[in-house]
Write an enzyme that holds these catalytic residues in place. Structure first.
Site, mmCIF file in Angstrom:
data_model
loop_
_atom_site.group_PDB
_atom_site.id
_atom_site.type_symbol
_atom_site.label_atom_id
_atom_site.label_comp_id
_atom_site.label_asym_id
_atom_site.label_seq_id
_atom_site.Cartn_x
_atom_site.Cartn_y
_atom_site.Cartn_z
ATOM 1 N N HIS A 137 0.836 -1.212 0.000
ATOM 2 C CA HIS A 137 0.000 0.000 0.000
ATOM 3 C C HIS A 137 0.869 1.259 0.000
ATOM 4 C CE1 HIS A 137 -2.982 2.996 0.991
ATOM 5 N NE2 HIS A 137 -2.128 3.426 1.904
ATOM 6 N N HIS A 142 1.413 4.826 -2.945
ATOM 7 C CA HIS A 142 1.696 6.250 -2.727
ATOM 8 C C HIS A 142 2.882 6.799 -3.505
ATOM 9 C CE1 HIS A 142 -1.060 7.351 0.540
ATOM 10 N NE2 HIS A 142 -0.845 6.162 1.083
ATOM 11 N N GLU A 183 -5.646 9.306 -0.305
ATOM 12 C CA GLU A 183 -6.035 7.895 -0.221
ATOM 13 C C GLU A 183 -7.113 7.499 -1.234
ATOM 14 O OE1 GLU A 183 -4.368 5.765 1.236
ATOM 15 O OE2 GLU A 183 -3.398 6.695 2.964
ATOM 16 N N SER A 202 -4.067 0.475 -4.419
ATOM 17 C CA SER A 202 -3.553 -0.779 -3.874
ATOM 18 C C SER A 202 -4.676 -1.791 -3.625
ATOM 19 C CB SER A 202 -2.755 -0.510 -2.587
ATOM 20 O OG SER A 202 -3.543 0.181 -1.639
HETATM 21 FE FE LIG Z 1 -1.965 5.327 2.688
#
Ligand SMILES: [Fe+2]
Length: 298
Positions: A137, A142, A183, A202
């Site tokens: 993730h 990111h 996010e 993700s």
């Molecule tokens: Fe995150």
């Protein structure tokens, strides 16, 4: 994700980090010798699956970052190698952490262009769902966008805003911006709506749901509205906010005075529910709420 409310390290975080010592800033050297063959296998599986689902769904800037950085398909990336390319692109670095870290430490890292990345990986039996962030993730989701100069500036501005919000007792409001952009953000492009949020990037199922399901709302970015909107951490999002560009996001976050005005304007108002639509919204898609229960409106 970085929500320290009533934080307790989950069992897996404790187990993975046994015997690993943290520096004062909550970082550690990436413990490369801890990765097992199974870890690299799980990484390969997750990577292959997301690459398939993200074609035509992820924004171009994300795919460009993924290509530009040494994020390989078949092994967990080596942070030092990645940092050479990332540093050359935008001056950012990633730093290894155990897992979630205190808010002020997190903001301090971001404000100094250091992105904390959980070093360990989920196990094969958790491939579809893991509540806490792991290296897949944090890194796959990111880091590619940190190679984009404008998004890189946005994340730094968020860190600066976080330090300011802490002293204004406004962290619960600013955290909603992170949630609904970093996010779970979507972006309008000439080719259609695309994903840029790491929580979506993700997740195979949410990659499809966020763009294609009729169930959730899709609403144009509005800073004050987002700062006032609750979010759900236990289900798919009820509402996605769609930005028109990273420039818009950066400009809105860099303006600390304006953010303070928003905090003061909404501080005493009832927050907007995660699935609500309000009269000031520019609605791109009104969700049909299929599959929602009454508790989804809180
Ligand atoms: Fe995150």
């Amino acid at each position: 994700m970085n929500d320290m409310t009533e934080f307790q390290a989950p069992d897996i975080t404790v187990r993975k980090n046994q015997g690993l010592v943290l520096a004062a800033d909550f970082t550690l050297p990436q413990p490369l010798d801890r990765y097992t063959d199974e870890d690299h296998q799980v990484w390969s599986q997750l990577y292959a699956r997301q690459m398939e689902v993200l074609q035509g769904r992820a924004c171009n800037e994300f795919m460009e970052g993924l290509t530009r950085l040494p994020i390989e398909p078949h092994r967990v990336p080596v942070f030092d190698e990645l940092n050479q390319a990332l540093g050359a692109a935008t001056g950012w670095q990633i730093v290894a952490v155990h897992g979630l870290i205190p808010d002020d430490v997190f903001f301090e890292h971001l404000a100094n262009r250091r992105f904390p990345v959980t070093w360990w990986l989920r196990e094969a039996n958790q491939i579809d769902y893991l509540q806490e962030p792991d290296v897949f993730h944090d890194l796959f989701g990111h880091v590619p966008l940190l190679a984009n100069p404008i998004f890189a500036d946005y994340i730094q501005a968020y860190g600066v805003a976080g330090l300011a919000a802490k002293s204004q007792n406004a962290l619960h409001m600013l955290a909603r911006l992170y949630w609904y952009t970093v996010e779970f953000g979507l972006i309008a492009t000439p080719d259609g709506t695309r994903i840029y949020g790491a929580g979506i990037m993700s997740s195979r199922t949410e990659s499809i749901y966020s763009l294609e399901s009729d169930s959730p709302n899709r609403i144009a970015f509005d800073m004050q509205r987002i700062l006032q909107t609750r979010y759900r951490i236990d289900t798919f999002q009820k509402t996605y906010f769609v930005i028109d560009s990273f420039e818009t996001l950066f400009a809105a976050t860099q303006d600390l005075e304006r953010l303070s005005q928003y905090y003061n304007a909404i501080r005493d108002l009832t927050p907007i529910g995660a699935g609500d639509i309000v009269s000031t919204d520019t609605v791109i898609h009104a969700g049909n709420r299929e599959g929602w229960s009454a508790s989804d409106d809180v």
